[in-house]
Motif scaffolding. Structure first.
Motif, short mmCIF file in Angstrom:
data_model
loop_
_atom_site.label_atom_id
_atom_site.label_comp_id
_atom_site.label_asym_id
_atom_site.label_seq_id
_atom_site.Cartn_x
_atom_site.Cartn_y
_atom_site.Cartn_z
N GLY A 1 0.80 -1.23 0.00
CA GLY A 1 0.00 0.00 0.00
C GLY A 1 0.83 1.27 0.00
N LYS A 2 2.06 1.19 -0.50
CA LYS A 2 2.95 2.36 -0.49
C LYS A 2 2.76 3.19 -1.76
N ALA A 3 1.85 4.15 -1.68
CA ALA A 3 1.49 4.91 -2.89
C ALA A 3 2.67 5.69 -3.47
N ASN A 4 3.43 6.38 -2.64
CA ASN A 4 4.55 7.19 -3.16
C ASN A 4 5.58 6.32 -3.85
N GLU A 5 5.89 5.18 -3.19
CA GLU A 5 6.89 4.26 -3.76
C GLU A 5 6.39 3.73 -5.11
N ILE A 14 -6.25 -10.35 4.85
CA ILE A 14 -6.26 -8.89 5.01
C ILE A 14 -7.71 -8.41 4.93
N TYR A 15 -7.95 -7.17 5.36
CA TYR A 15 -9.33 -6.67 5.44
C TYR A 15 -9.48 -5.37 4.64
N VAL A 16 -10.73 -4.84 4.64
CA VAL A 16 -11.04 -3.68 3.81
C VAL A 16 -10.01 -2.53 3.91
N PRO A 17 -9.56 -2.13 5.12
CA PRO A 17 -8.62 -1.00 5.16
C PRO A 17 -7.35 -1.24 4.34
N GLU A 18 -6.79 -2.46 4.45
CA GLU A 18 -5.57 -2.77 3.69
C GLU A 18 -5.86 -2.74 2.19
N VAL A 19 -7.05 -3.24 1.82
CA VAL A 19 -7.39 -3.26 0.39
C VAL A 19 -7.54 -1.83 -0.13
N LEU A 20 -8.14 -0.97 0.70
CA LEU A 20 -8.30 0.44 0.30
C LEU A 20 -6.94 1.11 0.12
N ILE A 21 -6.02 0.80 1.02
CA ILE A 21 -4.69 1.41 0.93
C ILE A 21 -3.97 0.91 -0.33
N ALA A 53 -5.53 -0.06 -3.00
CA ALA A 53 -6.24 0.56 -4.12
C ALA A 53 -5.73 1.98 -4.35
N ARG A 54 -5.41 2.67 -3.25
CA ARG A 54 -4.87 4.04 -3.38
C ARG A 54 -3.49 4.00 -4.06
N ALA A 55 -2.70 2.99 -3.71
CA ALA A 55 -1.37 2.84 -4.35
C ALA A 55 -1.54 2.52 -5.84
N MET A 56 -2.54 1.69 -6.14
CA MET A 56 -2.83 1.34 -7.54
C MET A 56 -3.17 2.62 -8.31
N LYS A 57 -3.98 3.48 -7.68
CA LYS A 57 -4.40 4.72 -8.33
C LYS A 57 -3.19 5.62 -8.60
N ALA A 58 -2.27 5.69 -7.61
CA ALA A 58 -1.07 6.52 -7.77
C ALA A 58 -0.29 6.05 -9.00
N GLY A 59 -0.22 4.73 -9.18
CA GLY A 59 0.51 4.18 -10.32
C GLY A 59 -0.22 4.41 -11.63
N THR A 60 -1.53 4.20 -11.64
CA THR A 60 -2.27 4.34 -12.90
C THR A 60 -2.32 5.81 -13.34
N GLU A 61 -2.25 6.74 -12.36
CA GLU A 61 -2.25 8.15 -12.75
C GLU A 61 -1.03 8.50 -13.60
N VAL A 62 0.11 7.88 -13.28
CA VAL A 62 1.32 8.12 -14.07
C VAL A 62 1.13 7.53 -15.48
N LEU A 63 0.47 6.38 -15.53
CA LEU A 63 0.32 5.69 -16.82
C LEU A 63 -0.77 6.30 -17.71
N LYS A 64 -1.74 6.97 -17.05
CA LYS A 64 -2.93 7.41 -17.76
C LYS A 64 -2.64 8.14 -19.08
N PRO A 65 -1.78 9.19 -19.06
CA PRO A 65 -1.58 9.90 -20.33
C PRO A 65 -0.99 9.00 -21.42
N LEU A 66 -0.20 8.00 -20.99
CA LEU A 66 0.44 7.13 -21.99
C LEU A 66 -0.56 6.13 -22.55
N ASP A 77 -14.02 0.90 -8.34
CA ASP A 77 -13.83 1.75 -9.54
C ASP A 77 -12.51 1.56 -10.27
N ILE A 78 -11.67 0.65 -9.79
CA ILE A 78 -10.35 0.53 -10.42
C ILE A 78 -10.49 -0.01 -11.85
N GLY A 79 -11.27 -1.09 -12.02
CA GLY A 79 -11.47 -1.66 -13.36
C GLY A 79 -12.20 -0.68 -14.26
#
Ligand code: B1M
Length: 209
Positions: free
Chosen positions: A14-18, A57-64, A66-79, A102-104
């Protein structure tokens, strides 16, 4: 460990910055955006899904995660969305009522934009009426609905019925997808098409146009 494996590992933690920085690094190393998505981000997310299923693992870990996934997809989005062509058509996109995944759906949006469509993203927990209203307003050719829960996918039937009962009948195509959705379900409810993943959803949308 390869950079793609590192992306998966950090996403699971769940390390979004990394994740954001590793995705940038992977692209700088010349890796294809599609590989970064599939072999880095999505492979990490599938481990998260497995652990969630086994109650490790439970909902909080999954949410975290998911936030890391979003951080990564934001970089990829324009490409992923790079296309440079005029809109091939308009797609109204959303996750069905009662469903917050909403990830899919966001990936479908990116792939649709990449295929040259203008995308009206209605977000999550979208009532059937809203799909219809928005398709009228934006003069969309395609209504695309995502569902991740067996309990919410039934809402897709309601969208089909509302579209058929409206003056959009025969004018818009209804495209559905999401983990529990199948071609058989699509046939059963009378939707126009089912796609198993975001890239195929964009391909199918192009076929419709
Ligand atoms: Co939820 N969740 N979740 N969850 N969650 C699942 C879906 C689940 C399979 C986990 C499990 O038990 N193994 C399970 C559903 C079981 C079922 O009904 N069959 C489940 C459950 C039960 C729940 C809750 C009920 C848990 C609870 O509270 N007890 C709850 C429901 C909340 C609600 O929606 N009302 C819940 C909550 C959550 C979080 C909020 C914590 C979080 C969502 C965060 C977010 O989306 N912003 C979450 C997550 C992240 C997941 C998992 C782990 C990952 C989903 C995901 O994003 N995958 C998921 C387990 C899993 O799928 N392995 C799970 C990555 C994404 C890229 O894949 O969305 O499938 P996916 O999209 C794919 C394809 O399906 C396709 O394209 C994509 C690939 O290219 N696709 C389309 C998707 N939409 C499409 C539309 C198209 C075409 C293709 O055309 C229009």
């Amino acid at each position: 460990m390869s950079v793609l494996e590192q992306i998966s590992e950090e996403l699971i933690k769940g390390k979004a910055n990394e994740v954001r920085e590793l995705v940038k690094k992977a692209l700088e190393e010349g890796l294809a955006p599609g590989d970064v998505l599939n072999k880095g981000l999505l492979s990490g997310m599938s481990v998260v899904g497995d652990r969630f299923k086994k109650n490790e693992i439970y909902v909080p870990e999954v949410l975290i995660a998911a936030r890391a996934m979003k951080a990564g997809t934001e970089v990829l989005k324009p490409l992923l969305a790079e296309s440079g062509v005029k809109p091939a058509g308009t797609v109204v996109l959303g996750t069905v009522k009662g469903d917050l995944h909403d990830i899919g759906k966001n990936l479908v949006g990116m792939m649709m934009e990449g295929a040259g469509f203008a995308v009206v993203d209605l977000g999550t927990d979208v009532p059937s009426e809203k799909f219809v209203e928005s398709a009228k307003e934006s003069k969309a050719e395609i209504v695309a609905a995502s569902a991740l829960l067996t309990t919410t996918m039934t809402g897709m039937k309601d969208i089909v019925e509302k579209v058929k009962a409206s003056d959009l009948s025969g004018k818009v195509k209804l495209l559905i997808g999401g983990a529990p959705v199948t071609q058989a379900f699509c046939d059963e409810i009378g939707a126009d098409g089912y796609a198993p993943d975001a890239a195929s959803a964009a391909d199918l949308a192009k076929e419709f146009i």
